[in-house]
Design a protein around this motif. Structure first.
Motif, PDB file in Angstrom:
ATOM      1  N   GLN A 282      -3.776  -5.580 -13.461  1.00 29.75           N
ATOM      2  CA  GLN A 282      -3.129  -4.483 -12.400  1.00 29.75           C
ATOM      3  C   GLN A 282      -2.720  -3.885 -13.312  1.00 29.75           C
ATOM      4  OE1 GLN A 282      -4.373  -5.572  -9.734  1.00 29.75           O
ATOM      5  NE2 GLN A 282      -5.221  -7.023 -10.070  1.00 29.75           N
ATOM      6  N   GLN A 283      -2.692  -2.580 -12.868  1.00 33.43           N
ATOM      7  CA  GLN A 283      -1.476  -1.008 -13.339  1.00 33.43           C
ATOM      8  C   GLN A 283      -0.242  -1.079 -12.973  1.00 33.43           C
ATOM      9  OE1 GLN A 283      -3.360   0.611 -16.013  1.00 33.43           O
ATOM     10  NE2 GLN A 283      -4.481  -1.070 -15.797  1.00 33.43           N
ATOM     11  N   ARG A 284      -0.185  -1.518 -11.522  1.00 32.49           N
ATOM     12  CA  ARG A 284       1.055  -1.208 -11.276  1.00 32.49           C
ATOM     13  C   ARG A 284       1.185  -2.355  -9.986  1.00 32.49           C
ATOM     14  NH1 ARG A 284       5.312   2.329  -9.634  1.00 32.49           N
ATOM     15  NH2 ARG A 284       6.081   2.966  -7.289  1.00 32.49           N
TER      16      ARG A 284
ATOM     17  N   ASN B   3      -1.277 -10.306  -4.571  1.00 29.22           N
ATOM     18  CA  ASN B   3      -2.420  -9.171  -5.219  1.00 29.22           C
ATOM     19  C   ASN B   3      -2.572  -8.255  -3.200  1.00 29.22           C
ATOM     20  OD1 ASN B   3      -4.264  -9.616  -7.450  1.00 29.22           O
ATOM     21  ND2 ASN B   3      -4.064 -11.011  -6.887  1.00 29.22           N
ATOM     22  N   ALA B   4      -3.282  -6.937  -3.902  1.00 27.88           N
ATOM     23  CA  ALA B   4      -3.036  -6.380  -2.845  1.00 27.88           C
ATOM     24  C   ALA B   4      -4.638  -6.702  -1.872  1.00 27.88           C
ATOM     25  CB  ALA B   4      -3.727  -4.773  -3.083  1.00 27.88           C
ATOM     26  N   ASP B   5      -5.408  -7.114  -1.978  1.00 33.21           N
ATOM     27  CA  ASP B   5      -6.698  -7.814  -0.949  1.00 33.21           C
ATOM     28  C   ASP B   5      -5.421  -8.558  -0.152  1.00 33.21           C
ATOM     29  OD1 ASP B   5      -6.269  -9.658  -2.613  1.00 33.21           O
ATOM     30  OD2 ASP B   5      -8.329  -9.090  -3.587  1.00 33.21           O
TER      31      ASP B   5
ATOM     32  N   SER C  31       1.835   1.561  -3.510  1.00 35.44           N
ATOM     33  CA  SER C  31       1.038   1.929  -4.675  1.00 35.44           C
ATOM     34  C   SER C  31       1.114   0.468  -5.299  1.00 35.44           C
ATOM     35  CB  SER C  31       0.603   3.112  -5.194  1.00 35.44           C
ATOM     36  OG  SER C  31       1.536   4.352  -3.797  1.00 35.44           O
TER      37      SER C  31
ATOM     38  N   ARG D  33       0.255  -1.218   0.103  1.00 36.81           N
ATOM     39  CA  ARG D  33       0.524  -0.115   0.016  1.00 36.81           C
ATOM     40  C   ARG D  33       1.155   1.730  -0.111  1.00 36.81           C
ATOM     41  NH1 ARG D  33      -3.495  -3.576   2.836  1.00 36.81           N
ATOM     42  NH2 ARG D  33      -2.399  -3.003   5.061  1.00 36.81           N
TER      43      ARG D  33
ATOM     44  N   ASP E 172      -0.602  -2.824  -6.614  1.00 38.94           N
ATOM     45  CA  ASP E 172      -1.311  -3.568  -6.899  1.00 38.94           C
ATOM     46  C   ASP E 172      -1.744  -5.127  -7.367  1.00 38.94           C
ATOM     47  OD1 ASP E 172      -3.557  -1.327  -7.673  1.00 38.94           O
ATOM     48  OD2 ASP E 172      -2.170  -1.530  -9.640  1.00 38.94           O
ATOM     49  N   ALA E 173      -0.343  -4.884  -7.118  1.00 40.53           N
ATOM     50  CA  ALA E 173       0.101  -6.589  -6.780  1.00 40.53           C
ATOM     51  C   ALA E 173       1.660  -6.808  -6.726  1.00 40.53           C
ATOM     52  CB  ALA E 173      -0.483  -7.864  -8.387  1.00 40.53           C
TER      53      ALA E 173
END
Length: 464
Positions: free
Chosen positions: A136-138, A79-81, A45, A42, A47-48
């Motif tokens: 994912q973007q980043r 993953n970020a989740d 930033s 986080r 996403d994965a």
């Protein structure tokens, strides 16, 4: 901090602790590690996060998985989740069921050994898309190396195989960003693996004890006429895997480009090097195969004054200065003052962090403003190189722990705490070193230097 003089004194050998049980990492520790990684994602930033591993570079992967992929490669996708996917080769698929964290499993024979079956032949980029990377973007990619200095300032560099980087680029959308995220794990300032809880320190103390016990056993066995292999065999311990190449080398090292103990016989007057290391700690020694200063070869007759005593003063200064809150730059400057690089030609970092690997990273470098933190494991790694002389070395491992962490260790691991207290007592009462309460010796042989290897009882120590 007090200063020398340091003279040869007859002292009892430090106590060792053979046959200690291993301390496994708890489920709570693994969950705590996952939380630390997700928090750092986080912060960055991401996403994965894609974590690369092979046998030599598997520690960031193992931090969450509990295993390395042995002779294959592997990827851990986080993953970020918090969702996890393992991508494994032919012979590591079975390990997924034993992973410390649950996740989906995908089979990539591309990670397998040459000429093994390559079915299913799904391209790696498609496997990555199946794992969710394509959305994912980043995305962060973690290998094992921190790229620092001018060469890294203008480029994003990756230290994983090209075919994996290529597959990631194919899996990502055109506007997605792939960044080097190795620092998330091993940056000396922010890396999640640079500090340890009580359970992790107990887990790693097993290896530091193992290495230092083996080193003392090997030191006691050195005699003219024995072979390097005979001494090297004493450095192997309890079937555990070394995390560096073992050294038992008499005379000149690297003859015929050999890195390993060979059949060469120890001769009186030889210089001698010993190293062994396991998860959590390395121990290393270098000195001469003589019983007294008068037996040194004529060309190095002043070895004690020219190399060993100044080196020991530097190690003692390091041990007596280090504590939570001191910066890496202060430690570096201290060693530069007491053992000037211009005269003793050391060139690496005088101290670095350890974990599953022998060298994690180092906060100790010129002008470093990184404060040493509670929970760090550090190796005393000062390597003088004076032309014409053999080396001097007493590399070992310590932990730094503030009052709260010390109390946790004492409460949760009373036997470990007793070992630490006995090691500290030896350093203070036998070798007369003045240690800060934060310093916890994990190796049994911290501060223990025999400059003459055939005299098993005399070491350099401060006079009372």
């Amino acid at each position: 901090m007090t200063n020398g003089p340091y003279q040869l004194r007859q002292v009892p050998q430090p106590q060792c602790y053979p046959d200690l049980p291993s301390v496994p990492l708890s489920d709570h520790t693994i969950q705590q590690r996952l939380t630390k990684v997700l928090q750092s994602m986080r912060r960055l930033s991401l996403d994965a996060l894609v974590i690369y591993a092979d046998k030599e570079h598997g520690a960031n992967f193992e931090y969450l998985s509990g295993f390395i992929p042995r002779f294959e490669e592997a990827l851990l996708l986080l993953n970020a989740d918090g969702r996890i996917c393992w991508i494994l080769g032919n012979e590591n698929l079975k390990l997924a069921a034993h992973a410390r964290l649950p996740g989906d499993v995908l089979h990539s024979p591309w990670f397998s050994l040459p000429n093994q079956p390559m079915q299913p032949a799904t391209p790696l980029y498609q496997l990555l898309q199946t794992a969710g990377i394509g959305a994912q973007q980043r995305v962060g990619l973690a290998g094992w190396k921190l790229f620092t200095g001018p060469a890294a300032s203008n480029d994003i560099l990756f230290d994983v195989p090209h075919f994996i980087c290529q597959a990631l680029q194919q899996a990502l959308s055109a506007d997605a960003q792939l960044v080097n995220a190795t620092g998330l794990f091993i940056s000396p300032q922010e890396g999640v693996r640079t500090t340890n809880n009580a359970n992790e320190i107990a887990h790693y103390e097993y290896g530091a004890n193992l290495a230092s016990t083996a080193i003392l056993r090997a030191l006691n066995a050195i005699e003219p006429g024995k072979s390097e292999k005979q001494i090297g065999a004493l450095l192997a311990a309890e079937g555990q895997a070394n995390n560096v190449i073992m050294i038992a080398a008499t005379g000149d090292r690297f003859e015929h480009a050999s890195l390993y103990p060979g059949d060469k016989k120890i001769a009186h007057g030889d210089k001698f090097s010993l190293t062994t290391s396991y998860k959590g700690g390395l121990s290393s020694r270098a000195a001469y195969v003589v019983a007294a200063e008068s037996e040194l070869p004529a060309a190095v007759a002043d070895y004690l004054q020219r190399v060993a005593q100044p080196y020991y003063h530097a190690v003692v200064s390091w041990l007596e200065h280090i504590q939570v809150g001191v910066t890496g730059g202060e430690i570096y400057q201290l060693i530069e003052q007491v053992l000037p690089k211009s005269a003793f030609h050391w060139h690496l970092n005088p101290g670095h962090l350890v974990a599953d690997e022998e060298w994690l990273c180092s906060p100790v470098y010129p002008h470093s403003d990184i404060a040493l933190a509670s929970g760090m494991l550090l190796q005393i790694d000062i390597i003088p190189s004076v032309a014409g002389y053999g080396g001097a070395s007493i590399e070992d491992t310590i932990a730094l722990a503030d009052r709260q962490l010390r109390a946790q260790l004492a409460a949760d691991y009373p036997a470990l705490w007793q070992r630490i207290c006995k090691r500290r007592a030896y350093l203070k009462e036998v070798l007369h070193l003045d240690l800060h309460d934060d310093l916890l010796p994990l190796s049994n042989t911290v501060g223990y230097l025999r400059p003459f290897l055939l005299d098993k009882n005399s070491v350099l120590a401060r006079q009372k």
